[in-house]
Scaffold this active site. Structure first.
Site, short mmCIF file in Angstrom:
data_model
loop_
_atom_site.label_atom_id
_atom_site.label_comp_id
_atom_site.label_asym_id
_atom_site.label_seq_id
_atom_site.Cartn_x
_atom_site.Cartn_y
_atom_site.Cartn_z
N ASP A 86 0.84 -1.20 0.00
CA ASP A 86 0.00 0.00 0.00
C ASP A 86 0.87 1.25 0.00
OD1 ASP A 86 0.83 -0.56 2.69
OD2 ASP A 86 -0.72 0.78 3.45
N GLU A 156 0.21 -0.91 5.93
CA GLU A 156 1.31 -0.30 6.68
C GLU A 156 1.12 1.20 6.80
OE1 GLU A 156 5.19 1.46 7.68
OE2 GLU A 156 3.93 1.85 5.91
#
Length: 460
Positions: A86, A156
């Site tokens: 991400d 994250e």
């Protein structure tokens, strides 16, 4: 043979990364949920092509985790590779020189061989994909000396809030001897370094509410509390004139770094003038009595990450806003507990609010600090690998950033982490025009197999 494979396939490696960078896998924005899932699916395909087995896209309470492994011999050591697919939101988009999800390669002063510009280029798609391609090179050439497991998550950038539950649920599946993470950086392409410590994080949002509606600043100004003025004053009071944080008890548990370690840090190649020039400043500002390297690694901080309220559109609107908000991050050092710090912040912030306003503090995500011993075989394996490819012994340095999962992995799985990143401080992660040098991308793919080789030999 291994280096020949890398050389013959480097253009393909780069093109595959470019394709992944085109996917706007923004975990913080629900509008991109389908793109995040698409990224997980594409990554799982690439891992399978590289030779990983038992590939799964594991659902979580949010975005999924991609798992894959290659168990060549249960008696051999196992390396658990962690990364994230991400990315941060690209805002402000207007400050990008090219589209954040339209990767382009350009030469720069720092990267004369070229750098790939795109959101996630360095943090962490480029560095995560180094691990996948290094694994492919080892696997396809018969040079894989350890078992490998991959955990590539999709949350994250929003605090990995579901990761710990997944790690606990599948603890046996994720068991390993060491964790390898490429989500950090080096001092420069001429001076390699290995991150040996990370700061923890406490992230909070604050809200100050005044009148029950927005008010005309002419009719009410001077007689009522303005939440923006109040919030600005409260935030300004959180640090004193020496750069120290004024929250009572904030420094109680702070680890004081030894003079020996401070001397080692002072010997690291660092130019204050170059540091300031690169970010467009003429002077620095921080806690008195500490160098910039110390301020950004072994000392705690408090910073406003965003602040809003009232009218911010084009032209003028004379208004006293009903409320004002801010997001605040505190970077923590060893021995500081993020939940304790969040609680201390909340109590203090509520206590300094003037009469006439209401204050709300909402803690968001956080994480504990982590330190990696430099006398471990894991560190030696990484250091020797970098020395071989860079021609210099890497400098051990603590980082100012936070990767909360490092402490969590050690707590839940009992495994130490090697932070083996190849990014540069000038790569503009989290900022417009994020980029990653082609030198760094290829150097990582070249160096990671040497870590595996060294680690397998040292574990015998």
């Amino acid at each position: 043979m291994l280096n020949t494979y890398i050389e013959e396939n480097k253009e393909r490696f780069l093109q595959e990364l470019i394709d992944l960078l085109k996917i706007p896998s923004i975990s913080a924005d629900s509008n991109y949920k389908d793109d995040v899932l698409k990224m997980a699916q594409e990554l799982s395909k690439r891992m399978e092509e590289a030779g990983a087995e038992n590939i799964e896209i594991i659902p979580t309470g949010g975005h999924p985790l991609v798992y894959g492994d290659k168990i060549i011999d249960p008696s051999l050591p196992t390396v658990l590779v962690y990364g994230h697919y991400d990315v941060q939101p690209p805002d402000p988009v207007e400050l990008w020189d090219s589209g954040p999800f339209e990767p382009v390669i350009k030469k720069t002063d720092v990267h004369p061989e070229g750098a790939i510009f795109a959101r996630g280029a360095c943090d962490d798609k480029g560095q995560m994909y180094m691990q996948v391609k290094a694994f492919e090179a080892m696997n396809k050439t018969g040079n894989l000396p350890c078992n490998v497991k991959f955990i590539i998550e999709g949350e994250e950038e929003v605090g990995s809030e579901n990761l710990e539950d997944i790690i606990k649920k599948y603890a046996d599946k994720f068991s390993a001897d060491v964790i390898l993470v490429s989500d950090t950086g080096i001092l420069s392409n001429e001076t390699p370094s290995i991150t040996t410590g990370l700061r923890g994080l406490s992230y909070v949002e604050v809200e100050v509410v005044g009148p029950n509606r927005d008010l005309h600043s002419g009719l009410y100004g001077g007689a009522v509390p303005n939440p923006l003025n109040v919030l600005s004053s409260m935030i300004a009071s959180l640090k004193d004139e020496h750069g120290r944080i004024t929250i009572p008890g904030f420094y109680d548990d702070v680890e004081e770094v030894s003079q020996e370690e401070r001397d080692l840090m002072a010997n690291a190649p660092f130019s204050k003038a170059d540091y300031l020039k690169e970010i467009g400043l003429t002077s620095s500002m921080g806690e008195e009595g500490y160098t910039i390297l110390e301020q950004t690694s072994v000392r705690p901080t408090l910073d406003v990450n965003g602040m809003w309220g009232g009218y911010t559109g084009e032209g003028a609107k004379t208004v006293i806003p009903s409320k004002a908000n801010a997001k605040i991050s505190m970077r923590l050092v060893p021995n500081q507990d993020y939940e304790k710090i969040s609680d201390l912040f909340q109590k203090h912030f509520e206590s300094i609010a003037p009469e006439g306003v209401k204050v709300k503090v909402t803690p968001h995500h956080g994480g504990e600090p982590a330190v990696t011993p430099v006398d471990s075989i894991e560190y030696k394996a990484a250091s020797n690998a970098m020395e071989e490819t860079f021609g210099k012994v890497p400098v051990p340095l603590r980082s100012g950033g936070s990767i909360p999962i490092v402490a969590m992995f050690e707590r839940v799985l009992g495994i130490k982490t090697v932070l083996f990143g190849f990014g540069l401080g000038s790569d503009a992660i989290h900022s417009p025009n994020e980029h990653y040098g082609l030198f760094n991308f290829y150097k990582g793919i070249e160096t990671i197999p040497l870590f595996f080789r060294n680690y397998a030999e040292l574990k015998k």
